[in-house]
Design a protein around this motif. Structure first.
Motif, mmCIF file in Angstrom:
data_model
loop_
_atom_site.group_PDB
_atom_site.id
_atom_site.type_symbol
_atom_site.label_atom_id
_atom_site.label_comp_id
_atom_site.label_asym_id
_atom_site.label_seq_id
_atom_site.Cartn_x
_atom_site.Cartn_y
_atom_site.Cartn_z
ATOM 1 N N TYR A 1 0.857 -1.289 -0.098
ATOM 2 C CA TYR A 1 0.164 0.326 -0.108
ATOM 3 C C TYR A 1 0.957 1.441 0.101
ATOM 4 O O TYR A 1 1.941 1.351 1.058
ATOM 5 C CB TYR A 1 -0.780 -0.090 1.469
ATOM 6 C CG TYR A 1 -1.638 -0.892 1.648
ATOM 7 C CD1 TYR A 1 -2.860 -1.132 0.771
ATOM 8 C CD2 TYR A 1 -1.162 -1.964 1.889
ATOM 9 C CE1 TYR A 1 -4.229 -1.933 0.336
ATOM 10 C CE2 TYR A 1 -1.940 -3.678 2.219
ATOM 11 C CZ TYR A 1 -3.758 -3.455 0.746
ATOM 12 O OH TYR A 1 -4.543 -4.751 1.788
ATOM 13 N N THR A 2 0.327 2.018 -0.991
ATOM 14 C CA THR A 2 1.405 3.422 -0.983
ATOM 15 C C THR A 2 1.179 4.359 0.397
ATOM 16 O O THR A 2 -0.504 4.391 -0.016
ATOM 17 C CB THR A 2 1.543 3.664 -2.312
ATOM 18 O OG1 THR A 2 2.276 3.291 -3.097
ATOM 19 C CG2 THR A 2 2.150 5.393 -2.207
ATOM 20 N N ILE A 3 1.642 4.412 1.394
ATOM 21 C CA ILE A 3 1.428 6.029 1.946
ATOM 22 C C ILE A 3 1.463 7.262 1.173
ATOM 23 O O ILE A 3 2.589 7.765 1.488
ATOM 24 C CB ILE A 3 1.864 5.633 3.190
ATOM 25 C CG1 ILE A 3 1.668 4.269 4.654
ATOM 26 C CG2 ILE A 3 1.272 7.130 4.398
ATOM 27 C CD1 ILE A 3 2.678 4.029 5.164
ATOM 28 N N HIS A 4 0.585 7.492 0.788
ATOM 29 C CA HIS A 4 0.324 9.434 0.281
ATOM 30 C C HIS A 4 0.933 10.091 0.595
ATOM 31 O O HIS A 4 1.696 10.935 -0.068
ATOM 32 C CB HIS A 4 -0.965 9.056 -0.837
ATOM 33 C CG HIS A 4 -1.117 8.112 -1.656
ATOM 34 N ND1 HIS A 4 -1.125 7.618 -2.509
ATOM 35 C CD2 HIS A 4 -2.375 7.171 -0.766
ATOM 36 C CE1 HIS A 4 -0.676 6.710 -3.449
ATOM 37 N NE2 HIS A 4 -2.663 6.165 -2.019
ATOM 38 N N GLU A 5 0.619 10.306 2.057
ATOM 39 C CA GLU A 5 1.022 11.485 3.161
ATOM 40 C C GLU A 5 2.998 11.549 2.624
ATOM 41 O O GLU A 5 2.686 12.622 2.751
ATOM 42 C CB GLU A 5 0.742 11.307 4.804
ATOM 43 C CG GLU A 5 -0.917 11.195 4.627
ATOM 44 C CD GLU A 5 -1.668 10.191 3.887
ATOM 45 O OE1 GLU A 5 -1.275 9.288 3.536
ATOM 46 O OE2 GLU A 5 -2.646 10.688 3.575
ATOM 47 N N ASN A 6 3.564 10.560 2.411
ATOM 48 C CA ASN A 6 4.242 10.231 2.310
ATOM 49 C C ASN A 6 5.705 9.638 1.500
ATOM 50 O O ASN A 6 6.392 9.678 0.764
ATOM 51 C CB ASN A 6 5.364 10.392 3.627
ATOM 52 C CG ASN A 6 5.461 9.243 4.959
ATOM 53 O OD1 ASN A 6 5.090 8.079 3.298
ATOM 54 N ND2 ASN A 6 5.814 8.661 5.184
ATOM 55 N N HIS B 1 4.215 0.804 1.881
ATOM 56 C CA HIS B 1 4.095 -0.587 3.135
ATOM 57 C C HIS B 1 3.382 -2.056 2.759
ATOM 58 O O HIS B 1 2.410 -1.599 2.730
ATOM 59 C CB HIS B 1 2.574 0.072 4.394
ATOM 60 C CG HIS B 1 2.205 -0.602 5.630
ATOM 61 N ND1 HIS B 1 0.609 -1.238 5.554
ATOM 62 C CD2 HIS B 1 2.948 -1.210 6.214
ATOM 63 C CE1 HIS B 1 0.804 -1.784 7.339
ATOM 64 N NE2 HIS B 1 2.269 -1.922 7.518
#
Lengths: 210, 210
Positions: free
Chosen positions: A143-148, A152
């Protein structure tokens, strides 16, 4: 208590900010992830973000910043679909930490740091011979953590190898019996010692008991 | 070494399987998350999955299983948008662990377990008075991990409160100076002691140095 707020730590230069933010949420797990490239070069990298996700099915996750050193780990585990997780013990913290250096792809961190590779029968993924707890894991998803922009990575636990002396009758692994360390921030290695195992908490318990 | 494979640990009953899978990937961070409901009831719950996600911006994540006890934490933090993270120290592991009991929503775990609530000026989120490192965090986002239905909650770190004696000149927080513990599995609390901080690893370093 000192209070440092966001506007303050955003003004810190890179190293102090890394130190502060990496150490403010407590101890982290200390593991080496082992992989192998399609050309047969083994790779080993220290990770402090490996976290339990669930027991049924048995899953773990870890955070990967695609632009930093362990990118070889990522390309290898995507190619082969598998990786090993190896607990770091007190006896080899220095060589384990040294795997975080930026070695070129054709160099194996096992050879560069003197950590002994262990090959297990029927498995093409390298393990750390010195490690008292070793997992064979299978890549499942990310999962791409778009906030940074970090990833994951989600994996299933396929096999658990553990020193018999660390495994209790109820299948709890007592980590201090294997000298397993924890990580404080980016570069602090701490030894640990069990205080106690606490009973399952019940709401109707007499307050004097805790 | 004993080898336990997936087909074996899938046959274990719930408690041994939880013990095994929760303890096989090393030590976990030990924190209490503090929240308050819109009716003004404070809530406190122990979490062992809080993990560093990045330093710029300062982000953390934790795993939440919506169907288990800390669901009050989730509904509260979604309502208010904020929560506190409070490091667990050796001196209050028993009362901290007791927050995992299934108290009804109208009961505050602060009162039920005897942990002292601390209110900070201008902040409506409760903190743990005994805790030597406290964070004020702001909810940003969540990702459903489809492999097991858990939530990965992402938050920014807005303020860091830390005992002055734990903060080094380069902004690294030395956790053992505050008696901060780590968690082994579901119910094991371990004290920790710094072995050493290691220098930044460089690929051209003489192998005899580590």
């Amino acid at each position: 208590m000192i209070c440092l707020d966001k506007s303050y730590f955003e003004t810190l230069s890179k190293v102090p900010r890394l130190n502060l933010i990496n150490s403010c949420m407590g101890y982290k797990s200390a593991n080496l992830i082992g992989t192998v490239s399609k050309d047969g070069v083994t790779n080993l990298a220290v990770f402090s973000s490996i976290t339990h996700l669930g027991s049924d099915p048995a899953l773990l996750g870890f955070i990967l910043r695609p632009t930093t050193v362990p990118r070889h780990t990522y390309s290898n585990l995507r190619e082969s679909g598998y990786f090993s997780v190896n607990a770091i013990s007190e006896s080899f913290i220095r060589s384990a930490h040294q795997t975080s250096a930026n070695y070129p792809k054709e160099v194996s961190e096992f050879e560069a740091t003197g950590i002994t590779v262990e090959w297990k029968q029927g498995i093409t993924i390298p393990f750390v011979d010195q490690s008292p707890v070793q997992l064979l894991c299978k890549y499942l998803n990310e999962y791409t953590i778009h906030e940074n922009g970090t990833l994951h990575v989600i994996a299933s636990i396929e096999k658990i190898y553990v020193n018999e002396s660390m495994l209790s009758d109820d299948y709890w692994i007592q980590l201090d019996k294997g000298g397993v360390v924890s990580i404080n921030g980016l570069d602090g290695y701490a030894k640990t010692e069990l205080l106690e195992r606490l009973p399952y908490a019940r709401a109707n318990k007499d307050k004097s008991a805790f």
